[in-house]
Design a protein around this motif. Sequence first.
Motif, PDB file in Angstrom:
ATOM      1  N   HIS A  95       1.399   3.524   9.759  1.00 31.38           N
ATOM      2  CA  HIS A  95       2.163   4.672   9.243  1.00 31.38           C
ATOM      3  C   HIS A  95       1.366   5.599   8.330  1.00 31.38           C
ATOM      4  CE1 HIS A  95       5.898   2.869  10.746  1.00 31.38           C
ATOM      5  NE2 HIS A  95       5.508   1.730  10.214  1.00 31.38           N
ATOM      6  N   PHE A  96       0.328   5.069   7.653  1.00 28.43           N
ATOM      7  CA  PHE A  96      -0.329   5.845   6.608  1.00 28.43           C
ATOM      8  C   PHE A  96      -1.849   5.713   6.707  1.00 28.43           C
ATOM      9  CE2 PHE A  96       3.431   3.580   4.841  1.00 28.43           C
ATOM     10  CZ  PHE A  96       4.325   4.656   4.863  1.00 28.43           C
ATOM     11  N   LEU A  97      -2.542   6.727   6.196  1.00 33.03           N
ATOM     12  CA  LEU A  97      -3.994   6.691   6.114  1.00 33.03           C
ATOM     13  C   LEU A  97      -4.422   5.954   4.851  1.00 33.03           C
ATOM     14  CD1 LEU A  97      -4.836  10.364   7.150  1.00 33.03           C
ATOM     15  CD2 LEU A  97      -5.118   8.297   8.536  1.00 33.03           C
ATOM     16  N   PRO A  98      -5.573   5.308   4.882  1.00 28.49           N
ATOM     17  CA  PRO A  98      -6.073   4.654   3.664  1.00 28.49           C
ATOM     18  C   PRO A  98      -6.188   5.645   2.508  1.00 28.49           C
ATOM     19  CG  PRO A  98      -7.361   3.976   5.567  1.00 28.49           C
ATOM     20  CD  PRO A  98      -6.470   5.091   6.038  1.00 28.49           C
ATOM     21  N   GLY A  99      -5.889   5.173   1.314  1.00 22.74           N
ATOM     22  CA  GLY A  99      -6.013   6.015   0.126  1.00 22.74           C
ATOM     23  C   GLY A  99      -4.927   7.052  -0.031  1.00 22.74           C
ATOM     24  N   SER A 100      -3.787   6.883   0.636  1.00 15.31           N
ATOM     25  CA  SER A 100      -2.739   7.911   0.642  1.00 15.31           C
ATOM     26  C   SER A 100      -1.849   7.893  -0.596  1.00 15.31           C
ATOM     27  CB  SER A 100      -1.851   7.751   1.879  1.00 15.31           C
ATOM     28  OG  SER A 100      -2.571   8.006   3.063  1.00 15.31           O
ATOM     29  N   PHE A 101      -1.922   6.833  -1.425  1.00  7.21           N
ATOM     30  CA  PHE A 101      -0.956   6.693  -2.505  1.00  7.21           C
ATOM     31  C   PHE A 101      -1.638   6.365  -3.832  1.00  7.21           C
ATOM     32  CE2 PHE A 101       1.212   5.674   1.439  1.00  7.21           C
ATOM     33  CZ  PHE A 101       2.326   6.499   1.357  1.00  7.21           C
ATOM     34  N   ASP A 102      -1.002   6.831  -4.907  1.00  6.55           N
ATOM     35  CA  ASP A 102      -1.473   6.518  -6.258  1.00  6.55           C
ATOM     36  C   ASP A 102      -0.897   5.196  -6.753  1.00  6.55           C
ATOM     37  OD1 ASP A 102      -2.797   9.138  -6.641  1.00  6.55           O
ATOM     38  OD2 ASP A 102      -0.735   9.894  -6.566  1.00  6.55           O
ATOM     39  N   VAL A 103       0.307   4.865  -6.301  1.00  5.18           N
ATOM     40  CA  VAL A 103       0.990   3.647  -6.713  1.00  5.18           C
ATOM     41  C   VAL A 103       1.625   3.006  -5.485  1.00  5.18           C
ATOM     42  CG1 VAL A 103       2.796   2.643  -8.185  1.00  5.18           C
ATOM     43  CG2 VAL A 103       1.495   4.629  -8.993  1.00  5.18           C
ATOM     44  N   VAL A 104       1.441   1.704  -5.331  1.00  5.50           N
ATOM     45  CA  VAL A 104       2.101   0.957  -4.253  1.00  5.50           C
ATOM     46  C   VAL A 104       2.905  -0.173  -4.889  1.00  5.50           C
ATOM     47  CG1 VAL A 104       1.785  -0.543  -2.249  1.00  5.50           C
ATOM     48  CG2 VAL A 104       0.382   1.512  -2.494  1.00  5.50           C
ATOM     49  N   LEU A 105       4.193  -0.226  -4.572  1.00 11.38           N
ATOM     50  CA  LEU A 105       5.079  -1.285  -5.037  1.00 11.38           C
ATOM     51  C   LEU A 105       5.336  -2.259  -3.903  1.00 11.38           C
ATOM     52  CD1 LEU A 105       7.893   0.852  -6.751  1.00 11.38           C
ATOM     53  CD2 LEU A 105       5.602   0.324  -7.619  1.00 11.38           C
ATOM     54  N   CYS A 106       5.364  -3.544  -4.237  1.00 11.45           N
ATOM     55  CA  CYS A 106       5.745  -4.581  -3.281  1.00 11.45           C
ATOM     56  C   CYS A 106       6.495  -5.645  -4.078  1.00 11.45           C
ATOM     57  CB  CYS A 106       4.506  -5.157  -2.593  1.00 11.45           C
ATOM     58  SG  CYS A 106       4.882  -6.339  -1.276  1.00 11.45           S
ATOM     59  N   HIS A 107       7.794  -5.444  -4.222  1.00  7.14           N
ATOM     60  CA  HIS A 107       8.618  -6.248  -5.118  1.00  7.14           C
ATOM     61  C   HIS A 107       9.548  -7.151  -4.326  1.00  7.14           C
ATOM     62  CE1 HIS A 107       8.189  -2.932  -8.460  1.00  7.14           C
ATOM     63  NE2 HIS A 107       7.054  -3.551  -8.188  1.00  7.14           N
ATOM     64  N   GLY A 108       9.413  -8.465  -4.540  1.00  4.36           N
ATOM     65  CA  GLY A 108      10.313  -9.401  -3.879  1.00  4.36           C
ATOM     66  C   GLY A 108      10.085  -9.531  -2.395  1.00  4.36           C
ATOM     67  N   VAL A 109       8.866  -9.275  -1.946  1.00  2.00           N
ATOM     68  CA  VAL A 109       8.544  -9.315  -0.517  1.00  2.00           C
ATOM     69  C   VAL A 109       7.661 -10.516  -0.181  1.00  2.00           C
ATOM     70  CG1 VAL A 109       7.380  -8.101   1.374  1.00  2.00           C
ATOM     71  CG2 VAL A 109       8.773  -6.820  -0.257  1.00  2.00           C
ATOM     72  N   LEU A 110       6.660 -10.793  -1.013  1.00  2.25           N
ATOM     73  CA  LEU A 110       5.697 -11.851  -0.685  1.00  2.25           C
ATOM     74  C   LEU A 110       6.373 -13.200  -0.479  1.00  2.25           C
ATOM     75  CD1 LEU A 110       2.491 -11.301  -2.844  1.00  2.25           C
ATOM     76  CD2 LEU A 110       3.083 -10.385  -0.606  1.00  2.25           C
ATOM     77  N   MET A 111       7.506 -13.419  -1.127  1.00  3.06           N
ATOM     78  CA  MET A 111       8.184 -14.714  -1.003  1.00  3.06           C
ATOM     79  C   MET A 111       8.691 -14.974   0.412  1.00  3.06           C
ATOM     80  SD  MET A 111      11.648 -13.822  -3.187  1.00  3.06           S
ATOM     81  CE  MET A 111      10.694 -13.227  -4.576  1.00  3.06           C
ATOM     82  N   TYR A 112       8.785 -13.929   1.229  1.00  2.00           N
ATOM     83  CA  TYR A 112       9.235 -14.085   2.613  1.00  2.00           C
ATOM     84  C   TYR A 112       8.077 -14.040   3.610  1.00  2.00           C
ATOM     85  CZ  TYR A 112      13.749 -13.148   0.480  1.00  2.00           C
ATOM     86  OH  TYR A 112      14.863 -13.202  -0.321  1.00  2.00           O
ATOM     87  N   VAL A 113       6.849 -13.935   3.108  1.00  2.00           N
ATOM     88  CA  VAL A 113       5.670 -13.824   3.967  1.00  2.00           C
ATOM     89  C   VAL A 113       4.881 -15.121   3.888  1.00  2.00           C
ATOM     90  CG1 VAL A 113       3.554 -12.536   4.410  1.00  2.00           C
ATOM     91  CG2 VAL A 113       5.594 -11.332   3.600  1.00  2.00           C
ATOM     92  N   GLU A 114       4.662 -15.747   5.032  1.00  2.00           N
ATOM     93  CA  GLU A 114       3.996 -17.054   5.051  1.00  2.00           C
ATOM     94  C   GLU A 114       2.531 -16.954   4.640  1.00  2.00           C
ATOM     95  OE1 GLU A 114       4.175 -20.974   5.021  1.00  2.00           O
ATOM     96  OE2 GLU A 114       5.876 -19.674   5.500  1.00  2.00           O
TER      97      GLU A 114
END
Length: 247
Positions: A95-114
């Motif tokens: 969906h996005f090019l590398p370096g496209s964002f200043d801030v990336v949030l990933c909240h409450g997601v890793l717990m569902y990723v093996e």
Amino acid sequence: MGGLRNTVRQELVARQLDEQIAARYPVGQRLRILDVGMGQGTQALRLARAGHTVTGLESDPDMLKAAREALASEPAGIRERFRLIEGDGRETGVHFLPGSFDVVLCHGVLMYVEDPDALLAGLARMLAPGGLLSLVVRNADALAMRPGLAGDWSGALAAYESDRCTSRLGLPVRADRLDTLTATLAGIAAPLQAWYGVRVFTDNVPSDVGLPPAEELDRLLAAEDRAGRTDPYRRVAALLHLCGVRG
């Protein structure tokens, strides 16, 4: 989602995130923010109201519906700088090019990723140099706290040797350890800069408990906020909030 436990989580994470953003960017700068697995969009909408350009990535249709409904009630200016995309956090490169964002949030997601390493590496690639990566994870070093405080001694003993637990929704989830994630962030060129505990005292509150009177809530949040910044309390928080910065 408006009960005490969720309010504590969202309010503490908001304070901590704002602190990290203020430490790295000039006041008033409009940032490009990506919220991966944004859920109902609590943090994403809050940041859009603050003037930032926000993209929310979410794969769950029910959460997307809730976020769209919440966004529809916002003023036009906020809606214009908020983009919703249906997609999986492991496919950010689609969906996005590398370096496209200043801030990336990933909240409450890793717990569902093996296997979270690939996901985290992908998120780091989305950051511009100096960009902030904000993670909220289940704390594997504190899994015995919830059953122990509830008097479930068998559950507490089992939790010492595990990184697995069952969420309040009845779903099996995986927890992460601070030391492991610190090493992972260093390996993906987004080394850990700060970390906090979230919900030291209120994790065992039943999900249906609402908010106390305003003055009591203020004191509760002040106690949780201080515990989340202070050793040894933050090390036994139910959740950890880790902030890495892209080198």
